[in-house]
Design an enzyme around this catalytic site. Structure first.
Site, short mmCIF file in Angstrom:
data_model
loop_
_atom_site.label_atom_id
_atom_site.label_comp_id
_atom_site.label_asym_id
_atom_site.label_seq_id
_atom_site.Cartn_x
_atom_site.Cartn_y
_atom_site.Cartn_z
N CYS A 26 -2.13 -2.72 7.62
CA CYS A 26 -1.99 -3.67 6.50
C CYS A 26 -0.67 -4.41 6.50
O CYS A 26 -0.62 -5.57 6.09
CB CYS A 26 -2.26 -2.95 5.19
SG CYS A 26 -4.01 -2.45 5.09
N HIS A 73 -10.61 0.54 -2.57
CA HIS A 73 -11.96 0.51 -2.01
C HIS A 73 -13.01 1.03 -2.99
O HIS A 73 -12.75 1.96 -3.76
CB HIS A 73 -12.01 1.40 -0.75
CG HIS A 73 -11.10 0.94 0.35
ND1 HIS A 73 -11.15 -0.33 0.88
CD2 HIS A 73 -10.12 1.59 1.03
CE1 HIS A 73 -10.23 -0.44 1.83
NE2 HIS A 73 -9.59 0.70 1.94
N HIS A 131 -10.51 7.01 1.48
CA HIS A 131 -9.14 6.92 0.93
C HIS A 131 -9.06 5.79 -0.08
O HIS A 131 -9.84 4.84 -0.01
CB HIS A 131 -8.13 6.68 2.07
CG HIS A 131 -8.36 5.37 2.76
ND1 HIS A 131 -9.31 5.22 3.75
CD2 HIS A 131 -7.83 4.14 2.57
CE1 HIS A 131 -9.34 3.95 4.15
NE2 HIS A 131 -8.45 3.27 3.44
N ASP A 152 0.79 -1.25 0.00
CA ASP A 152 0.00 0.00 0.00
C ASP A 152 0.82 1.29 0.00
O ASP A 152 0.49 2.25 0.74
CB ASP A 152 -0.96 0.02 1.21
CG ASP A 152 -1.94 -1.13 1.21
OD1 ASP A 152 -1.83 -2.02 0.36
OD2 ASP A 152 -2.82 -1.16 2.09
N ASP A 161 -4.56 -0.83 -1.57
CA ASP A 161 -5.85 -0.64 -0.94
C ASP A 161 -6.75 -0.12 -2.07
O ASP A 161 -6.37 0.84 -2.77
CB ASP A 161 -5.68 0.42 0.17
CG ASP A 161 -6.49 0.14 1.41
OD1 ASP A 161 -6.79 -1.03 1.69
OD2 ASP A 161 -6.81 1.12 2.12
N LYS A 182 -7.01 -5.14 -2.73
CA LYS A 182 -7.70 -5.63 -1.53
C LYS A 182 -8.58 -4.54 -0.94
O LYS A 182 -8.41 -3.36 -1.28
CB LYS A 182 -6.66 -6.07 -0.50
CG LYS A 182 -5.77 -4.92 -0.11
CD LYS A 182 -4.71 -5.36 0.84
CE LYS A 182 -3.94 -4.16 1.33
NZ LYS A 182 -4.78 -3.14 1.96
C1 VGL Z 1 -4.69 0.82 5.88
C2 VGL Z 1 -6.09 1.89 7.34
C3 VGL Z 1 -7.12 1.80 6.44
C4 VGL Z 1 -3.31 0.31 5.59
C5 VGL Z 1 -5.71 0.71 4.98
O1 VGL Z 1 -2.94 0.21 4.39
O2 VGL Z 1 -2.57 0.00 6.54
N1 VGL Z 1 -4.89 1.40 7.07
N2 VGL Z 1 -6.92 1.20 5.26
ZN ZN Z 2 -8.28 1.18 3.62
#
Ligand code: VGL
Ligand code: ZN
Length: 184
Positions: free
Chosen positions: A127, A48, A61, A8, A46, A86
């Site tokens: 993550c 979403h 985000h 990420d 990430d 993911k």
């Molecule tokens: C993450 C918070 C929300 C991460 C992803 O990549 O660690 N943290 N979504």
């Molecule tokens: Zn996230």
């Protein structure tokens, strides 16, 4: 075979991003050096949907297809052989890269002969933590590169606690320098 999993390293997790991790971009030059040392190089994103229960816990985000979901521009993303997406559903967090929905990460790593997995990226306490715990439980010799990660630290000690938890689970915590010295 050594595999590098870059977790990420996306614009929204870096300074000025929607869910900025303090000094998140400091991992980029370190990761670029690790890339040169590994044979198998993969990354998670990430990714979403616009509406997800995940955004009840976090600011919006890394929405699929937006600029904030792109890799940090300084990352040598041209070296990434497969991207794992993911958090793609509207009812799950998808913290672990092993929950990717486009390609199965465990099957991919095994098909490429990876036994030793090195993990770097963002964020230590979400993550990176979830991905490292999954990797260790699946039997990969799992290493987290401690100077190539950064924590969200909702509570100031979250990053430290995550490192301790990973250590107890058998994840090896190593410095980039030590990894660069034991070349494959
Ligand atoms: C993450 C918070 C929300 C991460 C992803 O990549 O660690 N943290 N979504
Ligand atoms: Zn996230």
């Amino acid at each position: 075979m050594k595999g590098l999993l870059i977790v990420d390293v996306q614009i929204d997790f870096c300074p000025d991003g929607a869910l900025a991790v303090p000094e998140g971009d400091a991992v980029v030059p370190v990761i670029n050096r690790l890339i040169a040392e590994c044979t198998v190089i993969v990354a998670s994103k990430d990714w979403h949907p616009r509406h997800t229960v995940h955004f009840q816990k976090w600011p919006v985000h890394c929405v699929q297809g937006t600029n904030g979901a792109e890799f940090h521009p300084g990352l040598r993303s041209d070296k990434i052989q497969q991207v794992f997406l993911k958090g793609t559903g509207n009812a799950d967090d998808g913290y672990s890269a092993f929950e990717a929905t486009n390609v199965n990460l465990e099957a991919y790593l095994r098909s490429r002969g990876v036994t030793e997995l090195y993990i770097a990226g963002l964020a230590t306490d979400y993550c990176v933590r979830a991905s490292a715990l999954d990797a260790a439980s699946k039997g990969f010799a799992t290493h987290v590169v401690t100077d190539a990660i950064a924590a969200v630290n909702v509570q100031a000690t979250d990053g430290q606690k995550a490192l301790e938890e990973m250590g107890r689970a058998g994840v090896h915590l190593i410095a980039a320098r030590d990894m660069l010295e034991r070349k494959s």
